[in-house]
Scaffold this motif. Sequence first.
Motif, PDB file in Angstrom:
ATOM      1  N   LEU A 264      15.479  38.831  57.062  1.00  0.00           N
ATOM      2  CA  LEU A 264      15.512  38.918  55.679  1.00  0.00           C
ATOM      3  C   LEU A 264      17.008  38.797  54.515  1.00  0.00           C
ATOM      4  O   LEU A 264      16.762  38.849  53.703  1.00  0.00           O
ATOM      5  N   THR A 265      17.859  39.489  55.592  1.00  0.00           N
ATOM      6  CA  THR A 265      19.419  39.411  55.133  1.00  0.00           C
ATOM      7  C   THR A 265      19.616  37.384  55.052  1.00  0.00           C
ATOM      8  O   THR A 265      20.122  37.352  53.879  1.00  0.00           O
ATOM      9  N   LYS A 266      18.879  36.727  56.091  1.00  0.00           N
ATOM     10  CA  LYS A 266      18.998  35.201  55.650  1.00  0.00           C
ATOM     11  C   LYS A 266      18.295  34.740  54.605  1.00  0.00           C
ATOM     12  O   LYS A 266      18.783  34.012  53.719  1.00  0.00           O
ATOM     13  N   GLU A 267      17.333  35.374  54.126  1.00  0.00           N
ATOM     14  CA  GLU A 267      16.564  35.172  53.022  1.00  0.00           C
ATOM     15  C   GLU A 267      17.059  35.234  51.698  1.00  0.00           C
ATOM     16  O   GLU A 267      16.983  34.939  50.423  1.00  0.00           O
ATOM     17  N   ALA A 268      17.478  36.618  52.050  1.00  0.00           N
ATOM     18  CA  ALA A 268      18.068  37.627  50.545  1.00  0.00           C
ATOM     19  C   ALA A 268      19.319  36.897  49.921  1.00  0.00           C
ATOM     20  O   ALA A 268      19.588  36.639  48.966  1.00  0.00           O
ATOM     21  N   GLU A 269      19.899  36.025  50.685  1.00  0.00           N
ATOM     22  CA  GLU A 269      21.170  35.572  50.985  1.00  0.00           C
ATOM     23  C   GLU A 269      21.070  34.200  49.655  1.00  0.00           C
ATOM     24  O   GLU A 269      21.578  34.617  49.232  1.00  0.00           O
ATOM     25  N   LYS A 270      19.850  33.849  49.793  1.00  0.00           N
ATOM     26  CA  LYS A 270      19.588  32.669  48.913  1.00  0.00           C
ATOM     27  C   LYS A 270      19.108  32.626  48.017  1.00  0.00           C
ATOM     28  O   LYS A 270      18.854  31.796  46.765  1.00  0.00           O
ATOM     29  N   ILE A 271      18.568  33.912  47.382  1.00  0.00           N
ATOM     30  CA  ILE A 271      18.154  34.031  46.081  1.00  0.00           C
ATOM     31  C   ILE A 271      19.444  34.410  45.215  1.00  0.00           C
ATOM     32  O   ILE A 271      20.120  35.452  45.272  1.00  0.00           O
ATOM     33  N   PRO A 272      19.738  33.910  44.176  1.00  0.00           N
ATOM     34  CA  PRO A 272      20.810  33.820  43.267  1.00  0.00           C
ATOM     35  C   PRO A 272      20.263  34.868  42.648  1.00  0.00           C
ATOM     36  O   PRO A 272      19.529  35.476  41.384  1.00  0.00           O
ATOM     37  N   VAL A 273      21.427  35.649  42.443  1.00  0.00           N
ATOM     38  CA  VAL A 273      21.748  37.469  41.287  1.00  0.00           C
ATOM     39  C   VAL A 273      21.562  36.510  40.455  1.00  0.00           C
ATOM     40  O   VAL A 273      20.857  37.500  39.674  1.00  0.00           O
ATOM     41  N   SER A 274      21.149  35.372  39.400  1.00  0.00           N
ATOM     42  CA  SER A 274      21.135  34.861  38.591  1.00  0.00           C
ATOM     43  C   SER A 274      19.419  35.433  38.410  1.00  0.00           C
ATOM     44  O   SER A 274      18.841  35.331  36.944  1.00  0.00           O
ATOM     45  N   GLU A 275      18.547  35.502  39.156  1.00  0.00           N
ATOM     46  CA  GLU A 275      17.140  35.328  39.571  1.00  0.00           C
ATOM     47  C   GLU A 275      16.969  36.065  38.951  1.00  0.00           C
ATOM     48  O   GLU A 275      16.984  37.478  39.370  1.00  0.00           O
ATOM     49  N   SER A 276      15.255  36.447  38.040  1.00  0.00           N
ATOM     50  CA  SER A 276      14.945  37.887  38.145  1.00  0.00           C
ATOM     51  C   SER A 276      14.585  39.072  39.753  1.00  0.00           C
ATOM     52  O   SER A 276      13.690  37.733  40.279  1.00  0.00           O
ATOM     53  N   LEU A 277      14.966  39.666  39.720  1.00  0.00           N
ATOM     54  CA  LEU A 277      14.778  40.413  40.969  1.00  0.00           C
ATOM     55  C   LEU A 277      14.372  41.929  40.309  1.00  0.00           C
ATOM     56  O   LEU A 277      14.361  42.429  39.254  1.00  0.00           O
ATOM     57  N   PRO A 278      13.181  42.991  41.337  1.00  0.00           N
ATOM     58  CA  PRO A 278      13.127  43.862  40.924  1.00  0.00           C
ATOM     59  C   PRO A 278      14.530  44.821  41.392  1.00  0.00           C
ATOM     60  O   PRO A 278      15.254  44.744  42.001  1.00  0.00           O
ATOM     61  N   ILE A 279      14.207  46.133  40.621  1.00  0.00           N
ATOM     62  CA  ILE A 279      15.136  46.441  40.576  1.00  0.00           C
ATOM     63  C   ILE A 279      14.760  48.496  41.203  1.00  0.00           C
ATOM     64  O   ILE A 279      13.919  48.618  40.569  1.00  0.00           O
TER      65      ILE A 279
END
Length: 563
Positions: free
Chosen positions: A382-397
Motif C-alpha cells: 500500500l505504501t509503495k502504491e500510495a507514494e506513486k499517487i501525485p499530491v495534486s490528484e483528487s484524493l479522499p479526505i
Amino acid sequence: MKNYVIGLDYGTDSVRAVLIDTENGQELASNVSHYKRWKNKQYCDASINQFRQHPLDHIEGLEITIQNVVKESKVDPSLVRGICIDTTGSSPVPVTKDGTPLALTKGFEENPNAMMVLWKDHTAINEANEVNELAVSWGGEDVTKYVGGIYSSEWFWAKILHIARQDEAVKNAAHTWMEHCDLMTYLLIEDKDLKTFKRSRCAAGHKAMWHTDWNGLPPVEFLEKLHPYLAELRGNLYDETYTSDLVAGKLSQEWADRLGLSTETVVAVGTFDAHSGAVGAKIEENTLVRVMGTSTCDILVGSYDEVGTKTVRGICGQVDGSVIPGFIGLEAGQSAFGDLLAWYKELLMWPTEHLLASSSTLNDAQKEQLREEFSDKLIVELTKEAEKIPVSESLPIALDWINGRRTPDANQEVKSAISNLSLGTKAPHIFKALVNAICFGAKKIVDRFEEEGVKIDSVIGIGGVARKSPFIMQTLANVLNKPIKIAASDQTPALGAAIYAAVAAGIYPNVIEASQKIGSDFDGEYFPQTDKVEAYHKLLLGYEKLSAFADPNLKISQHELSL
C-alpha cells in the motif's frame, strides 16, 4: 568503577527493558515481553471502547525482561545502580489497603473492572462530560485550566467514577487507585506505606488535575459535587507529588532475589512513556518531541518565564517538572496514529482471515503461510502504491478520529469519516488519505501551540512509526513544513527512563546533563519538499471542512476559509 541503570518501558502491547552503561549511553542489553492476556483480547470489548489489562501481564513482563537483560549483559548485578519505570497513562488500577492490585485478590481475578483501565479505554465519556460541566459551574476555580480546559475520558477521575458506578463490588473493595507507573514502582520497593509513597508528578499533574494552585488534587468540595465516592477516595490518595529524578525507594529483598539484583539498587519515581521518551531524545526548550506509535504524544518543555501561569487551550496539561525538573512540561497528542492504519489493515485482511479459513483448496499450513504473507506485505505494498499517487490528484479526505480526538480540544465522542470517494478510488488512495489524516491531526496540534504563543523551533520523531515509515515521516515534514529529526534508538522511552534512574542514583547531577550525555543520537532527518508543501496546505483545508462537518463545535478560521 562502571555504573549501569535499567529503564523499563510499558507500552500498549508489550514491556521492554534496556540496560545502559551510564558512562556513554551504550545499550548493553534489551528485552521485550508481550502481554499474553492482552494478545488474546481478554477483558476488552472494542465495540464499547473497553480496553482493560490484567496486572499479571505487567508483573510477569517486568520479571522476564529485567532478568533477561541482566543475564544477557553479563554485568555485575551489584553495579546496577538504579531502575526507573515508564508506562502508558492515564491507566489507573484499583488496589487494596496494602497496595495489592484488586485483580490479584479472590473474587476479582477475572473481573474487567478490577483490571488496569488502559489509556485508550473510552468507557467514561459521560463522566468526563460531567467533570467539564461542573468545572465551570461549581463556584470555585476551574480545576481543568491546566489540562487544556477540557477533561478527557482517557483520564484518572473519569475512569474511576465510571467503574464506581458500574461495579459496586470493585468500588467497595478498592482502598485506593494507583496510576500504572506508580503501581509498578511501588511493587518493587521495600517500603510499603501507601500514604508516604512518592507518586508521580507527571501522572498526577497531567491526568488527575494535581496543581499547587489548589494545594494538590482537586478540592474535596469539587469532588463531593461530582460524586461522594471521589471525595472519600481523595483521602486515600496523596497530597504531594514527585519528579522522576528522585528516589522512590530501594529494591525490596523479594524483588532483588527475583530479578537477580541488589537491595542497594534504587528505584526512581515513575513516569509516563512519552515524557521519558522526550528525555531519551534529548529534548530541549522549544523542541517538539513526537512519540509516534499506536497513538501519539507530543511533548514540549518551556521555561517559567515563557509559560508561567499562562494556560494553553485544548492540550493534555502543563505540569511543573513533568519532563525536566525546572521546566514546565506540556503534553498534547492524537488518540490514534498507527492505530488508524492498523484498523485499515484489519479491514482489508477480513477476506483473508475469514474466507481463506473456509477454503478447501489449501491445507491448514498453506492457509497460515498465505495469511502471514498477506499480513506482512499489505502495508508495504500500500505504501509503495500510495507514494506513486501525485499530491495534486483528487484524493479522499479522512479524519484521524478513529478513537476520538485527544487534542486539540479533547472530544472522545467524535468519529472518523472519509469523504470525496469515487469509482476511481482504490485501496492505495484511501491509505494515502489516512496517512494524510494523521499528519493533518499533527499539524493542528502544532498550530494550537503556536497560536497560544509556545514557540516550536524543531521537531524530533521517536517510536515505531518514526523509525519504520519514511513515507509517513516525509508526509509529516511536508504537512508541518518543518524538518524532523529521527532518534536513533529503537527504545527511546526506555532509554529516557534509564536517564531518570541515573540521576536518581546520583550518577548525574540533573536530567539535562544526563540526557545530553547518554540520550539517543539521531540517524535521519526529513526536510519539507517545497514543491509539495503548498499542495498539502490545500488538502488541509478539506480536512478542516470535514472536521467542522463531523464536529460542528469546531470553527474554521477566516484564513483557512480564504485558501
